[in-house]
Design a protein around this motif. Structure first.
Motif, mmCIF file in Angstrom:
data_model
loop_
_atom_site.group_PDB
_atom_site.id
_atom_site.type_symbol
_atom_site.label_atom_id
_atom_site.label_comp_id
_atom_site.label_asym_id
_atom_site.label_seq_id
_atom_site.Cartn_x
_atom_site.Cartn_y
_atom_site.Cartn_z
ATOM 1 N N TYR A 182 0.858 -1.174 0.000
ATOM 2 C CA TYR A 182 0.000 0.000 0.000
ATOM 3 C C TYR A 182 0.901 1.234 0.000
ATOM 4 O O TYR A 182 1.618 1.501 0.959
ATOM 5 C CB TYR A 182 -0.880 -0.007 1.259
ATOM 6 N N LEU A 183 0.867 2.008 -1.095
ATOM 7 C CA LEU A 183 1.703 3.202 -1.223
ATOM 8 C C LEU A 183 0.842 4.458 -1.180
ATOM 9 O O LEU A 183 -0.097 4.613 -1.960
ATOM 10 C CB LEU A 183 2.505 3.175 -2.519
ATOM 11 N N ARG A 207 -7.937 0.889 -6.667
ATOM 12 C CA ARG A 207 -6.996 -0.233 -6.556
ATOM 13 C C ARG A 207 -7.553 -1.361 -5.694
ATOM 14 O O ARG A 207 -6.971 -2.445 -5.652
ATOM 15 C CB ARG A 207 -5.665 0.256 -5.980
ATOM 16 N N ASN A 208 -8.662 -1.124 -5.006
ATOM 17 C CA ASN A 208 -9.252 -2.173 -4.184
ATOM 18 C C ASN A 208 -10.022 -3.204 -4.998
ATOM 19 O O ASN A 208 -10.400 -4.261 -4.476
ATOM 20 C CB ASN A 208 -10.207 -1.553 -3.146
ATOM 21 N N GLN A 209 -10.244 -2.910 -6.280
ATOM 22 C CA GLN A 209 -11.022 -3.816 -7.112
ATOM 23 C C GLN A 209 -10.393 -5.205 -7.187
ATOM 24 O O GLN A 209 -11.094 -6.218 -7.294
ATOM 25 C CB GLN A 209 -11.151 -3.221 -8.525
ATOM 26 N N CYS A 213 2.421 5.491 -11.245
ATOM 27 C CA CYS A 213 2.552 4.808 -9.957
ATOM 28 C C CYS A 213 1.223 4.267 -9.443
ATOM 29 O O CYS A 213 1.211 3.289 -8.677
ATOM 30 C CB CYS A 213 3.146 5.761 -8.919
ATOM 31 N N ASN A 214 0.117 4.891 -9.845
ATOM 32 C CA ASN A 214 -1.215 4.433 -9.428
ATOM 33 C C ASN A 214 -1.250 4.173 -7.918
ATOM 34 O O ASN A 214 -1.514 3.069 -7.451
ATOM 35 C CB ASN A 214 -1.608 3.170 -10.196
ATOM 36 N N PHE A 215 -1.009 5.221 -7.160
ATOM 37 C CA PHE A 215 -0.949 5.110 -5.698
ATOM 38 C C PHE A 215 -2.292 4.668 -5.117
ATOM 39 O O PHE A 215 -3.356 4.944 -5.682
ATOM 40 C CB PHE A 215 -0.568 6.460 -5.094
ATOM 41 N N HIS A 216 -2.230 4.027 -3.960
ATOM 42 C CA HIS A 216 -3.460 3.665 -3.259
ATOM 43 C C HIS A 216 -4.154 4.905 -2.701
ATOM 44 O O HIS A 216 -5.381 4.918 -2.541
ATOM 45 C CB HIS A 216 -3.155 2.696 -2.117
#
Length: 637
Positions: free
Chosen positions: A506-507, A578-580, A533-536
């Motif tokens: 988790y970033l 990103r939780n998907q 980066c698609n951060f959380h």
């Protein structure tokens, strides 16, 4: 720096059209707003000094937001005096009904400049002489009618009538007013702290409540800011409660208000100072602590009725509150000799199952936009054994979740010959099963030196796979102007190393929108970085110049540019889910919180995804296997 007792003189001077304030470069929003506040309190609406309307219109026209502090010395000399004279001579007469002498040519020009407004920077309430967020339609119409009538009688410029019409148009209907109010609240924070009310009692003078027994009064504390500040607040509450003070949940119920402030951003600092003003206006005794007074000792002169406490002196909170309760004003703004309070002090946890442990204070960076180092100083670290002892003590009291707090976790131990990797591994070894550790915020340069050990710790079963690493910008040019001491390439290398070792880590990151000098190309590079980066999670904020920092002297971007960039980033972050990937999975979840309003129990997976289930208090302090049936940007269920 003008004290409240002398502001009446400035009001009278302005009404008499002999303004001396303009000779002083310090004549800015703070002085004008304070004088306006005193004018409003001094007399009923029909007989308010003309200065009230004058200064509101002047601020709305020229000094909206915090732009005053960015004026160059030359610009202040060139415009400040004549603008003030012109506005006092023309606008003050609108409410006062005084006859205005015919202005000379340069004064006419100054009046026109005084009334020039840039779209989104207009304070429509100020133009009509109304308090902000007035919703009474009849009061708005009356204010408009009165302003127009008086403006006509004093032959105000045509531009002024257009502004009055525009203000009425925006404020007259509920839809447009609510939309304007929503935008205004985002910009109001910097002005909230400006109008300091007169002290409720002189310094050192005992009030009628001075006979109250020490330790018997009611205390309300409000904490702003980071986890470190939250931990400081819990320690102060613990000491006050142990001494016998009753802790209350509202300002109205208290005798003494303690404001634990944060200086990292202008809005957070202003909210804290606004609470100081609000408490003072309610005749509460006030103690201001946290980073704001620690980084700006001049506040002791600006708030002579408020006691102040340095962040390193939080173990003196009982002494300060006790003396404040007697009617005295105490100032303890010297840094403690050893730099750190004890971790063994009593605590009142805001979350019964979570222990926040400060591992070090201060930082090693010299970022051009940040005031934290002015308040916290350079890095001072607690010994590893002291941290472990505190963690085990908290575990013995029933906690199951430990959060490490720091201004820069990666710099831990630089002053004591240790490092963050060693701390994490030893802490992980010392904790019993079922207790989870979450790391704190770290800047890229320092954590890179100990990355192998940090990765090893993050892979352990009792340490969340979580890292908070602020990048602030995706442009090397902006990072250099910020003095961040790394490049975009360095940051991407760090992210690649972490994700190679822990793919689901988790970033979390921070982005500043609209830093001075940031071009459209620079901003494009930042958006490219967050997409890559698609951060959380992203903590995004518009840039606010902090007084006393190098960035405050740089050329600022227009407000609408920083706002547009903030909205663009916020829209992207809100749409990235990103939780998907967890949908349909069964995950081990550690439960440590409750949302009573939604009747839910809250937990976290090993990779720190937030999980909510129907409220079941028997889960608290335990872990359980949970099947994920739905996923959103913020959490899974």
């Amino acid at each position: 720096s003008v004290q409240a007792d002398s502001l009446q003189k400035h009001v009278a001077t302005a009404v008499a059209h002999r303004p001396q304030l303009g000779h002083n470069r310090g004549c800015d929003v703070r002085v004008l707003r304070a004088a306006s506040c005193i004018s409003m309190q001094a007399s009923p609406c029909s007989t308010r000094p003309a200065y009230l309307f004058q200064c509101n219109a002047w601020i709305a026209s020229n000094y909206h937001g915090t732009q005053t502090q960015h004026f160059s010395r030359r610009r202040r000399r060139a415009s400040g005096y004549f603008l003030l004279r012109a506005s006092c001579a023309a606008l003050a007469a609108i409410f006062g009904g005084a006859r205005v002498p015919s202005p000379k040519a340069h004064r006419r020009k100054a009046i026109r400049r005084c009334l020039r407004v840039e779209g989104s920077g207009t304070d429509y309430y100020g133009l009509l002489g109304l308090p902000r967020f007035t919703s009474d339609g009849q009061a708005i119409e009356e204010a408009y009618t009165n302003a127009v009538s008086l403006a006509q009688s004093t032959e105000a410029p045509e531009q002024f009538f257009e502004l009055l019409k525009e203000a009425r148009c925006i404020l007259a209907t509920s839809d447009s007013r609510e939309s304007y109010d929503s935008e205004l609240r985002g910009d109001q924070a910097a002005l909230l702290a400006a109008a300091a009310p007169a002290p409720p009692f002189p310094r050192g003078q005992l009030t009628t409540e001075a006979s109250a027994l020490p330790g018997q009064q009611r205390v309300y504390m409000r904490t702003f800011g980071c986890q470190h500040n939250q931990s400081d607040g819990e320690y102060m509450l613990g000491q006050l409660q142990d001494y016998g003070y009753k802790l209350v949940d509202t300002l109205d119920d208290c005798d003494i208000c303690v404001v634990n402030s944060c200086t990292v951003k202008t809005p957070s600092e202003s909210r804290g100072l606004h609470l100081v003003n609000e408490a003072s206006s309610l005749q509460k005794k006030v103690v201001l602590t946290g980073c704001v007074p620690s980084g700006d000792k001049s506040l002791a002169r600006k708030f002579p009725h408020v006691s102040m406490l340095h962040v390193t002196q939080l173990d003196r909170i009982v002494d300060v509150v006790e003396e404040t309760g007697k009617g005295h004003t105490v100032t303890l703004l010297d840094k403690k000799a050893d730099g750190l309070p004890s971790l063994a002090l009593p605590k009142v946890r805001q979350d019964a199952l979570t222990e926040i442990i400060t591992i070090n204070a201060g930082c090693l960076n010299g970022c051009t936009y940040c005031k934290t180092r002015l308040a916290r100083g350079t890095v001072v670290s607690y010994p590893i054994d002291t941290i472990i002892d505190r963690a085990l003590q908290a575990v013995g009291e029933g906690i199951c979740h430990i959060e490490l707090a720091s201004e820069d976790m990666g710099a831990y131990g630089a002053d004591i010959g240790s490092n963050i990797g060693e701390l994490l591994l030893r802490l992980s070894d010392a904790l019993p099963p079922g207790v989870m550790v979450r790391t704190g915020m770290t800047n890229p340069p320092h954590v890179m030196r100990h990355l192998d050990q940090v990765i090893e710790a993050l892979q352990r079963p009792n340490v969340y796979s979580f890292m908070h690493i602020p990048v602030q910008s995706g442009s090397d040019a902006v990072l250099k102007a910020m003095r961040r001491e790394y490049t975009v390439g360095d940051f991407l290398h760090l992210v690649d190393r972490l994700r190679s070792a822990i793919p689901d880590i988790y970033l979390l990151t921070d982005i500043i929108c609209g830093f001075p000098g940031e071009t459209d190309a620079d901003w494009g590079e930042t958006m490219d970085l967050v997409r890559t980066c698609n951060f959380h999670g992203i903590y995004s904020s518009r840039f606010f110049a902090r007084e006393g920092t190098p960035a405050a002297k740089m050329k600022q971007l227009p407000h609408k540019v920083t706002k547009q960039r903030y909205q663009e980033l916020h829209a992207f972050a809100s749409s990235s889910n990103r939780n998907q990937r967890l949908l349909g999975c069964t995950e081990q979840v550690w439960f440590a919180g409750t949302d009573a309003g939604k009747c839910q129990t809250l937990g976290r997976t090993k990779t720190f995804a937030k999980v909510v289930v129907a409220r079941d208090d028997s889960l608290l302090g335990r872990s359980a296997m949970v099947e994920i049936t739905s996923a959103s940007v913020q959490h899974v269920e």
